[in-house]
Enzyme design. Structure first.
Site, PDB file in Angstrom:
ATOM      1  N   ARG F  88       0.832  -1.208   0.000  1.00  8.20           N
ATOM      2  CA  ARG F  88       0.000   0.000   0.000  1.00  8.20           C
ATOM      3  C   ARG F  88       0.870   1.263   0.000  1.00  8.20           C
ATOM      4  NH1 ARG F  88      -2.358  -4.009  -0.630  1.00  8.20           N
ATOM      5  NH2 ARG F  88      -4.472  -4.553  -0.056  1.00  8.20           N
ATOM      6  N   GLU F  91       2.189   1.653  -3.424  1.00 12.37           N
ATOM      7  CA  GLU F  91       1.111   2.158  -4.280  1.00 12.37           C
ATOM      8  C   GLU F  91       0.941   3.666  -4.111  1.00 12.37           C
ATOM      9  OE1 GLU F  91      -2.647  -0.281  -4.765  1.00 12.37           O
ATOM     10  OE2 GLU F  91      -3.518   1.518  -3.889  1.00 12.37           O
ATOM     11  N   SER F 114      15.266  14.820   0.990  1.00 17.52           N
ATOM     12  CA  SER F 114      16.297  13.841   1.333  1.00 17.52           C
ATOM     13  C   SER F 114      15.693  12.637   2.052  1.00 17.52           C
ATOM     14  CB  SER F 114      17.348  14.472   2.242  1.00 17.52           C
ATOM     15  OG  SER F 114      18.345  13.518   2.566  1.00 17.52           O
TER      16      SER F 114
END
Lengths: 147, 147, 147, 147, 147, 147, 147, 147, 147, 147
Positions: F88, F91, F114
């Site tokens: 997830r 995604e 960063s």
């Protein structure tokens, strides 16, 4: 429970020791060489009687026969095979795949050739210019169900 | 020079317009359906006389016949095919590849089945439980040269 | 010949213009929503009468009906889907694949569930805690042929 | 701490020795066969009472019950499955993924079917033309949150 | 129907011409910058009123507003992103994924953070040693359903 | 020298035996839970005093403390994660990557956030509709150097 | 049965102990250095007499000679080789592959150079500007069979 | 500026129209067939005089000659080639790569065969059992620099 | 808005027409050759004054200058580069990556060399045995933040 | 024969025990730190005298010295590195690869920078805003041979 890898190792060892061929082993259990070999390599399962017959032929014990009856989880190395003999078969699928699709659809309509309700036979055709390998695949045509 | 993609498109269009089958087209040029179809799809080349005969049958001009004679650069989509009909053939290679290797080595020794000196035939086997597709591959056995 | 991409585009456009749903379109041709949608998206073929009925419903001409009857070459984007809705289905296959294998073998023996002799249904289950999607897949069990 | 691989091996061994089926094991702990099997294969976790009940049924000790309660790190072999039974499910996602997306959006709006708030059931449908596998997936619809 | 790519191009062009920022655009439709931007880039859908408001702000016509309401098929380039800004986020998932899994399971039990019932916020934190980017993700915890 | 895998195994075992949580362990060495966990999992290194404090808390010897100070070679499984919790997050990077890029460039100019001068915090937000996971990432903005 | 990996390890050890070169080993069995080396590395098989001669030369027992006669399953690491010496050969195939195709088709017609009925020779060409490696490949031309 | 693709297309067209072979074209500019062909296919660059001579031979204008002098960005399709002629060369690298490494290190020490300071020659060897393709590669040995 | 591809094409065309080198172009805008070239190829952005100066030098209009100021989405072809010049750099990273890691950690502690706060210089070192390419990379060391 | 993995492990252990740095080890054998480290990590080979000197410095026996002289088969993990320090170098090749190609061709003509006749140096540049890593690569320019 013995896994398929150990089962195959034991069969290969007994087969070598006894000097029996795949053809001979298949004949001994009244099955085809292709199916018999594939079951011994762990890619198909045998019924109890065939498994016991095979183990008797090779002098192997019941644990091998049990492993032969287990439904295998089929797998192979790499998306593209590397061994030249197997690669040539892969290449045939790549080169002739669309051709086979055209001709099967022309003869049968929309559907596929089953790889489950399927048999295969491998024969040697003697030829003075060099012997030939003849592979015959026979699979049930499965029409796409519309609903 | 006409490329193979345009050549295939013109052949498919003429074939549809004239209502000719792959079998019929193959018969018209006295070649097998598999080889004829593969050449039309751009996966093999025809000799000049066969190419001209095929174009005459379909009413296509000389530029298509020229394209049919060009040595093709063979390629296919993806390492693993997705169309179910073609995938089943790929699966057969995966599942039975080692089996085929065992049996060919047993019958012929160390070597491969050629995919170049090779023919293929696709037939329909009628069967009351469901018709069957019969694919016959016939390739020259090539022993590994030792030197 | 119209290709499947153009066919789908024309159907989507007419469907939007006429404000008809997939469910409505399926009902109009007396087929299921899943199969009807998949044929419109180019993943299945229709028989001639269904194709004509669908085009009549949407006010589309014969070239679309012809394209709907062509056996499709099925393909999808990427080995791993990215759209979240489709990925979740892929994840289910990954997470529950071996579980399904265990239970199908337990109930049926060695074989597979066909994806060809196969139907699918998608329903909405109303639920006060949040409605639920119910997907029912129904595929013929195909036992491995031994020979 | 026992890892999930060893836990699964111990469960499979006890299950075979005792001749209990997945269905029977599930009934013994009052859970579904799919969830029970997936937990035993290391793809889900059980609550303490279910884990203890399962181990009691199989005659396994507390270390197995502890391993059953650990949150699993889910993983599977390869982006594209190779075993034919699992591949067919993958193929269904590929072939019908966009169709499912169209129909779920039509019925529910923009969102997905959860693979977490999710249940699955596998049944055998007897049929004279060949028994059928019926897989029912039931997942909560999750609408995309807009903010 | 306008597709998402053209929709995005038209929005970016109007946004540049009018000199409006993503923050400003979001404020104009009373939504968050992250969600508004993602909808304009074709990764989320807007409700009708928000879509119309956005088009009015940018002086775009109704076809763009319609495209904004379509459920998107989400996709991105490559399994591993290459742009350094996006790669660093991917790296964070790789480096800290197991850590996040440990801590979420410790706090919530077995389950996941939803990427659907999910919001994100991006802020600038001024800092004399160099300003900092603060990304806040807020997703509903979804416990695995056992059944 | 003890490698990171053995170090992690020893820490996990001691942590389970002593019943201490990641939060508790972090508090004991006056560091954040995310950083402490990541160092224990082998994805970051600790200074000597923190490493010794952690080992004292868990009753582990000096060899573990030394392993905690080694600069790790960071690596993770697969380009695309499979565990649902980690997927997830992946995604989210895929779906919102371009959005984050747009908004960070709008607020800061050309550069990146960063992943080295970076902190992360994971909190539980109680909510009657279901608790929520709140992840806060805080990374230094690094402008591209032009020269 | 001794596998090819162990066979190779035993040969390399004996070769190092006895201080014999690949060239010397090849001469001892009256075969070429390339073929002899490839058989010792497990990529080709030897006939019985050559295998026995090789083992006699190296003071190895019969089990190694048996392993040398087994038809190998050829495989290599990774689709793209990483070792610089082997990569340069791969690069040559990439850079000059289409050139070789053009020239072989021009000289021979449609077909391929066999990698089975094939020999290779590697020589050192002394040169004041730096010695040169000369690799000669000699493969039978196989014309595509038309049928 | 004309790109390499258009340059190649123009050369192939002129070559076909004028009925000149690659061998003939190479002779006309006093270079080898392999290098000449590779430059025409866009995989190498020619000096100004050779480029002009080649264009004069083919009746092509100065823009083609300019494109022939550009340093190419070399690239090929796919990590694993599919065309059978090119695949066989790839297979040779896979099967014999380690063998070539052993023999080159034995003859020359640690280093590689250059693919840059490199020539290749392709000849036809007439043979009553079937003509043979002879490929000779000649690359400078580059010892690894130690510093 | 002009995209980066068109921007690069216009710059390359003007650069060729005017016969200006990358070195010359860089000098004209008082920046380094590496950064200037990378911005022209679309991999970095310029400030407004530098972008205008560059366009003035090349006689290009304002739309190119605007495109030069856009933050680029960096991407490259393929995970493994194929062009030999670029591949050799990739190979250096593969062969010496762990060595660089050891030495940077030894000199600086745990952290990385920034690729953002980074400069690069490419020089020609004349040498009677063959000129040499000298590449100097200079990146800020970024210590891992612990928190 | 000791393999490279064991050789590296023995060197790392002795190096840690004796508290010697890579810089110190390199000085002891009068070679550069980069080359010395790479040989110890198994990516380069040493001459006999350097190998013996290194083993004497570390108190290691002759079997390690022999392993240091073996020509290594170079390999690295994954096409795309994951460790952040190594990834940044990979990113530099991706982002600046085409730029380096343009500038090297401009300065030297068509050819490459050798990765074999190649040296590398890593230095620390002290800087009040943060120390910097300076990497200098020096490779022989190899012009493409035309023939």
């Amino acid at each position: 429970m013995m896994n398929k890898e150990l089962m195959t190792a034991k069969i290969l060892e007994a087969k070598a020791t006894q000097g029996v061929s795949w053809e001979g082993l298949a004949k001994a259990i009244s099955m085809s060489p292709v199916f018999t070999t594939s079951a011994c390599l762990g890619m198909n399962s045998l019924t109890e009687d065939k498994a016991l017959a095979l183990c008797e032929t090779l002098g192997l014990d019941k644990s091998v026969a049990e492993a032969l009856q287990v439904c295998p989880k089929k797998a192979w190395d790499g998306a593209v095979p590397q061994d030249p003999l197997i690669y040539r078969l892969y290449e045939v699928v790549g080169v002739y795949g669309d051709t086979m699709k055209e001709l099967i659809h022309e003869k049968f309509g929309d559907g596929i050739m089953s790889a489950i309700d399927f048999t295969m036979d491998i024969e040697k055709e003697e030829n003075p210019k060099g012997d030939r390998v003849v592979v015959t695949m026979n699979g049930k045509f499965l029409p796409y169900k519309a609903w």
